[in-house]
Design an enzyme around this catalytic site. Sequence first.
Site, PDB file in Angstrom:
ATOM      1  N   ALA A  98     -32.795 -33.047 -33.761  1.00 45.86           N
ATOM      2  CA  ALA A  98     -32.248 -34.179 -34.529  1.00 45.86           C
ATOM      3  C   ALA A  98     -33.225 -34.700 -35.606  1.00 45.86           C
ATOM      4  O   ALA A  98     -32.511 -35.213 -36.718  1.00 45.86           O
ATOM      5  CB  ALA A  98     -32.453 -35.477 -33.279  1.00 45.86           C
ATOM      6  N   ARG A 138     -36.522 -39.678 -30.216  1.00 50.38           N
ATOM      7  CA  ARG A 138     -37.918 -40.273 -29.708  1.00 50.38           C
ATOM      8  C   ARG A 138     -38.874 -40.457 -30.968  1.00 50.38           C
ATOM      9  O   ARG A 138     -40.035 -40.942 -30.507  1.00 50.38           O
ATOM     10  CB  ARG A 138     -38.486 -39.035 -28.958  1.00 50.38           C
ATOM     11  CG  ARG A 138     -37.706 -38.615 -27.797  1.00 50.38           C
ATOM     12  CD  ARG A 138     -37.971 -37.405 -27.011  1.00 50.38           C
ATOM     13  NE  ARG A 138     -36.927 -36.947 -25.810  1.00 50.38           N
ATOM     14  CZ  ARG A 138     -35.887 -36.653 -26.138  1.00 50.38           C
ATOM     15  NH1 ARG A 138     -35.724 -35.921 -27.103  1.00 50.38           N
ATOM     16  NH2 ARG A 138     -35.202 -36.475 -25.082  1.00 50.38           N
ATOM     17  N   GLN A 184     -30.169 -27.912 -31.297  1.00 46.90           N
ATOM     18  CA  GLN A 184     -29.756 -28.990 -29.964  1.00 46.90           C
ATOM     19  C   GLN A 184     -28.863 -30.015 -30.450  1.00 46.90           C
ATOM     20  O   GLN A 184     -28.588 -30.893 -29.781  1.00 46.90           O
ATOM     21  CB  GLN A 184     -31.200 -29.614 -29.857  1.00 46.90           C
ATOM     22  CG  GLN A 184     -32.200 -28.572 -29.254  1.00 46.90           C
ATOM     23  CD  GLN A 184     -33.591 -29.189 -29.029  1.00 46.90           C
ATOM     24  OE1 GLN A 184     -34.026 -29.609 -28.007  1.00 46.90           O
ATOM     25  NE2 GLN A 184     -34.404 -29.374 -30.384  1.00 46.90           N
ATOM     26  N   HIS A 187     -26.600 -27.853 -26.784  1.00 46.94           N
ATOM     27  CA  HIS A 187     -26.182 -28.944 -26.236  1.00 46.94           C
ATOM     28  C   HIS A 187     -24.753 -29.578 -26.445  1.00 46.94           C
ATOM     29  O   HIS A 187     -24.407 -30.697 -26.197  1.00 46.94           O
ATOM     30  CB  HIS A 187     -27.162 -30.159 -26.497  1.00 46.94           C
ATOM     31  CG  HIS A 187     -28.660 -29.979 -26.009  1.00 46.94           C
ATOM     32  ND1 HIS A 187     -29.627 -30.540 -26.329  1.00 46.94           N
ATOM     33  CD2 HIS A 187     -29.094 -29.150 -25.224  1.00 46.94           C
ATOM     34  CE1 HIS A 187     -30.825 -30.122 -26.153  1.00 46.94           C
ATOM     35  NE2 HIS A 187     -30.442 -29.312 -25.066  1.00 46.94           N
ATOM     36  N   CYS A 246      -9.435 -32.497 -15.476  1.00 49.62           N
ATOM     37  CA  CYS A 246      -8.320 -31.311 -15.560  1.00 49.62           C
ATOM     38  C   CYS A 246      -9.119 -30.440 -16.548  1.00 49.62           C
ATOM     39  O   CYS A 246      -8.812 -29.204 -16.710  1.00 49.62           O
ATOM     40  CB  CYS A 246      -7.202 -31.767 -15.923  1.00 49.62           C
ATOM     41  SG  CYS A 246      -6.996 -32.209 -17.612  1.00 49.62           S
TER      42      CYS A 246
HETATM   43  N1  APR Z   1     -38.475 -34.546 -41.189  1.00 51.10           N
HETATM   44  C1  APR Z   1     -39.439 -33.977 -40.565  1.00 51.10           C
HETATM   45  N2  APR Z   1     -39.359 -34.330 -39.058  1.00 51.10           N
HETATM   46  C2  APR Z   1     -38.405 -35.325 -39.015  1.00 51.10           C
HETATM   47  C3  APR Z   1     -37.566 -36.039 -39.697  1.00 51.10           C
HETATM   48  C4  APR Z   1     -37.664 -35.343 -40.973  1.00 51.10           C
HETATM   49  N3  APR Z   1     -36.693 -35.868 -41.946  1.00 51.10           N
HETATM   50  N4  APR Z   1     -36.825 -36.681 -39.018  1.00 51.10           N
HETATM   51  C5  APR Z   1     -37.340 -36.849 -37.694  1.00 51.10           C
HETATM   52  N5  APR Z   1     -38.302 -35.903 -37.331  1.00 51.10           N
HETATM   53  C6  APR Z   1     -38.955 -35.607 -36.205  1.00 51.10           C
HETATM   54  C7  APR Z   1     -39.301 -36.613 -35.588  1.00 51.10           C
HETATM   55  O1  APR Z   1     -41.032 -36.841 -35.803  1.00 51.10           O
HETATM   56  C8  APR Z   1     -39.164 -36.255 -34.120  1.00 51.10           C
HETATM   57  O2  APR Z   1     -40.384 -35.595 -33.481  1.00 51.10           O
HETATM   58  O3  APR Z   1     -37.868 -35.076 -35.600  1.00 51.10           O
HETATM   59  C9  APR Z   1     -38.278 -34.871 -34.147  1.00 51.10           C
HETATM   60  C10 APR Z   1     -36.925 -35.494 -33.379  1.00 51.10           C
HETATM   61  O4  APR Z   1     -37.420 -35.314 -31.977  1.00 51.10           O
HETATM   62  P1  APR Z   1     -36.258 -35.751 -31.079  1.00 51.10           P
HETATM   63  O5  APR Z   1     -35.728 -37.406 -31.303  1.00 51.10           O
HETATM   64  O6  APR Z   1     -36.919 -35.842 -29.522  1.00 51.10           O
HETATM   65  O7  APR Z   1     -35.065 -35.147 -31.007  1.00 51.10           O
HETATM   66  P2  APR Z   1     -34.769 -33.512 -30.349  1.00 51.10           P
HETATM   67  O8  APR Z   1     -36.259 -32.863 -30.174  1.00 51.10           O
HETATM   68  O9  APR Z   1     -33.763 -33.063 -31.198  1.00 51.10           O
HETATM   69  O10 APR Z   1     -34.098 -33.851 -28.824  1.00 51.10           O
HETATM   70  C11 APR Z   1     -33.675 -32.982 -28.175  1.00 51.10           C
HETATM   71  O11 APR Z   1     -32.857 -34.711 -26.424  1.00 51.10           O
HETATM   72  O12 APR Z   1     -31.867 -36.243 -25.914  1.00 51.10           O
HETATM   73  C12 APR Z   1     -31.789 -35.165 -26.010  1.00 51.10           C
HETATM   74  O13 APR Z   1     -29.875 -33.989 -26.076  1.00 51.10           O
HETATM   75  C13 APR Z   1     -30.676 -34.655 -26.785  1.00 51.10           C
HETATM   76  O14 APR Z   1     -30.799 -32.755 -28.348  1.00 51.10           O
HETATM   77  C14 APR Z   1     -31.405 -33.896 -28.098  1.00 51.10           C
HETATM   78  C15 APR Z   1     -32.768 -33.439 -27.235  1.00 51.10           C
END
Ligand code: APR
Length: 234
Positions: A18, A30, A95, A113, A124
């Site tokens: 994300a 997170r 993801q 995902h 269906c």
């Molecule tokens: N540059 C660098 N790092 C970044 C930036 C950025 N611009 N923006 C956010 N981050 C980092 C944050 O510090 C965080 O640790 O990206 C990380 C995103 O982690 P999560 O929010 O946990 O997202 P993700 O790892 O993709 O979650 C995995 O969890 O809820 C499920 O299905 C959902 O695919 C998702 C999965």
Amino acid sequence: MLENLLSESRYTVVFTGAGMSTESGLPDFRSSKGLWKQKDPSQLASTDALNHNVNEFIEFYRERVLGINEFKPHKGHFILADWEKRGIIKSIITQNVDGFHQLAGSVRVAELHGTLRNLHCQTCGKEYRSEEYINEEYYCDCGGVLRPSVVLFGESLPSEAFDFAIRESEKADLFIVLGSSLTVTPANQFPLIAKDHGAKLVIVNRDQTQFDRYADLVVNDKKIGELLNELNKV
Ligand code: APR
């Protein structure tokens, strides 16, 4: 350092979370302003929620469908697509469910995902575009409820994407994580599979992850967009 690893590599695979889309305007899950800081995923992003909490489930996902239509891929997505065309990277394991990599032109993309771009009927299986949610259409012709074609907590990952991700992780000699806390299994196993098969592991993430100790390089002090932009000028 990362530019050297990229130029020496013969098979670079990128793994995004994300954090790859926050610079487009979409929240991650997170970090301090993440979605799961305000909401409980088990109450919303789960089959349980779909079966017992359907109105809140639909409201939550309608908001997210509106988000992927309001926001767009940022320059970093386009740089990765250009790097695929130039052979600098071979594939992307994501993801993310926003479809931004494909919208930016990336082709070899595994969506572990699923995707928010499509819906399907929980009864269906008939497929619909996610615009149905925007038009407040929530039910299938058969009467079943429409849900996004994303992997909900409690569901298994799509086998085609999963198998593609395993093959790519095993072939990689450089595996670059962009913007993931690496907390969700089994997605977080792919960096380890790559490492076990001899790849160098790079983690670009603002916050620390539990896998930093396995990485050959960790970048915490640069946003992903900024880093990709700098590397693209090399
Ligand atoms: N540059 C660098 N790092 C970044 C930036 C950025 N611009 N923006 C956010 N981050 C980092 C944050 O510090 C965080 O640790 O990206 C990380 C995103 O982690 P999560 O929010 O946990 O997202 P993700 O790892 O993709 O979650 C995995 O969890 O809820 C499920 O299905 C959902 O695919 C998702 C999965």
